[in-house]
Scaffold this motif. Sequence first.
Motif, short mmCIF file in Angstrom:
data_model
loop_
_atom_site.label_atom_id
_atom_site.label_comp_id
_atom_site.label_asym_id
_atom_site.label_seq_id
_atom_site.Cartn_x
_atom_site.Cartn_y
_atom_site.Cartn_z
N ASP A 47 0.85 -1.18 0.00
CA ASP A 47 0.00 0.00 0.00
C ASP A 47 0.89 1.24 0.00
O ASP A 47 1.77 1.39 0.86
CB ASP A 47 -0.89 -0.01 1.24
N ALA A 48 0.68 2.12 -0.95
CA ALA A 48 1.57 3.27 -1.13
C ALA A 48 1.59 4.19 0.10
O ALA A 48 2.65 4.70 0.48
CB ALA A 48 1.16 4.07 -2.37
N ALA A 49 0.44 4.39 0.74
CA ALA A 49 0.40 5.27 1.92
C ALA A 49 1.21 4.67 3.06
O ALA A 49 1.92 5.39 3.78
CB ALA A 49 -1.05 5.50 2.35
N ALA A 61 15.25 2.24 -1.24
CA ALA A 61 14.47 1.56 -2.28
C ALA A 61 13.20 0.97 -1.69
O ALA A 61 13.04 0.81 -0.48
CB ALA A 61 15.30 0.46 -2.94
N VAL A 62 12.28 0.64 -2.60
CA VAL A 62 11.04 -0.06 -2.29
C VAL A 62 10.95 -1.26 -3.24
O VAL A 62 11.25 -1.13 -4.43
CB VAL A 62 9.81 0.85 -2.51
N VAL A 80 5.47 7.86 -5.10
CA VAL A 80 6.18 7.96 -3.81
C VAL A 80 7.68 7.97 -4.05
O VAL A 80 8.42 8.77 -3.46
CB VAL A 80 5.79 6.80 -2.87
N GLY A 81 8.13 7.07 -4.93
CA GLY A 81 9.55 7.02 -5.23
C GLY A 81 10.08 8.31 -5.82
O GLY A 81 11.17 8.79 -5.47
N LEU A 87 14.40 4.29 -5.40
CA LEU A 87 14.29 3.28 -6.44
C LEU A 87 13.10 2.38 -6.13
O LEU A 87 12.93 1.94 -4.99
CB LEU A 87 15.58 2.45 -6.47
N VAL A 88 12.25 2.12 -7.12
CA VAL A 88 11.12 1.21 -6.95
C VAL A 88 11.37 -0.02 -7.83
O VAL A 88 11.41 0.09 -9.06
CB VAL A 88 9.78 1.87 -7.31
N LEU A 89 11.56 -1.16 -7.20
CA LEU A 89 11.83 -2.41 -7.90
C LEU A 89 10.61 -3.31 -7.85
O LEU A 89 9.77 -3.19 -6.95
CB LEU A 89 13.03 -3.14 -7.27
N GLU A 90 10.52 -4.25 -8.79
CA GLU A 90 9.41 -5.20 -8.83
C GLU A 90 9.93 -6.63 -8.67
O GLU A 90 10.95 -6.99 -9.26
CB GLU A 90 8.67 -5.13 -10.17
N GLN A 91 9.21 -7.41 -7.88
CA GLN A 91 9.47 -8.85 -7.80
C GLN A 91 8.25 -9.54 -8.41
O GLN A 91 7.16 -9.53 -7.84
CB GLN A 91 9.65 -9.28 -6.34
N GLY A 92 8.43 -10.11 -9.59
CA GLY A 92 7.31 -10.72 -10.29
C GLY A 92 7.11 -12.18 -9.92
O GLY A 92 7.82 -12.74 -9.08
#
Length: 220
Positions: A47-49, A61-62, A80-81, A87-92
């Motif tokens: 959740d971004a908030a 990072a997030v 937010v980043g 840095l906003v990373l993704e784990q798929g």
Amino acid sequence: MLRAAGVGVGDEVVVPAFGNVEVAEAVALVGALPVFADIDPETYCLDAASVEAALTSRTAAVVAVHRFGRPADLGPLHRVGQRHGLLVLEQGESELPYDEVAQRRQRAAYLDGKLRGVRTPDWGEGHTYQQYVVRVPGNGRPDRDAFARAVRGRGVECRVPVKTPVHRMPGFRRCVSLPETERAADETLALPVDASLTKRDMQRIVSACNALGGLLQPAF
């Protein structure tokens, strides 16, 4: 990805506690500190908030983790980043073949229309139903674990998708308020929607779950 971005000792990385421990372990392996934020109750993703509330001057990072085939809502996280220079990373998740995704969506739609007494998942754009996760609220009635035992007793395989949130695991234990994470860990149950299931299998799932419908109030 964290190493390539220069994340290391003295840095903090915001991650979800609802899910596998591997993401927090990856943060620790580069010498950074995993900081846990809460999830959105519909997507089960960060959740971004809550992420923004968890930021400190050491946050670097997030890591957003897509969950159960439901993609995380990356727009708010990227904003937010951008505001905080993170840095906003993704784990798929591993991708399923297109034909299997289509069949899983078909079975999920069938369950959406037939199940009673549980809260079915939010469709959401791009949902591939790697897991079909329902909510079984307690409310003084049989809880998720009792519901799961009863369903298994009727010959339907089901599983608890996240037994213990990461912030309650040894080595990562934190005194942090994550109400949606805790609630999801207590209420979620994954029902089968595999492409191999026949129409009779699907009817058995509905019958087994709805047999308990008189004991559970529908959740809205």
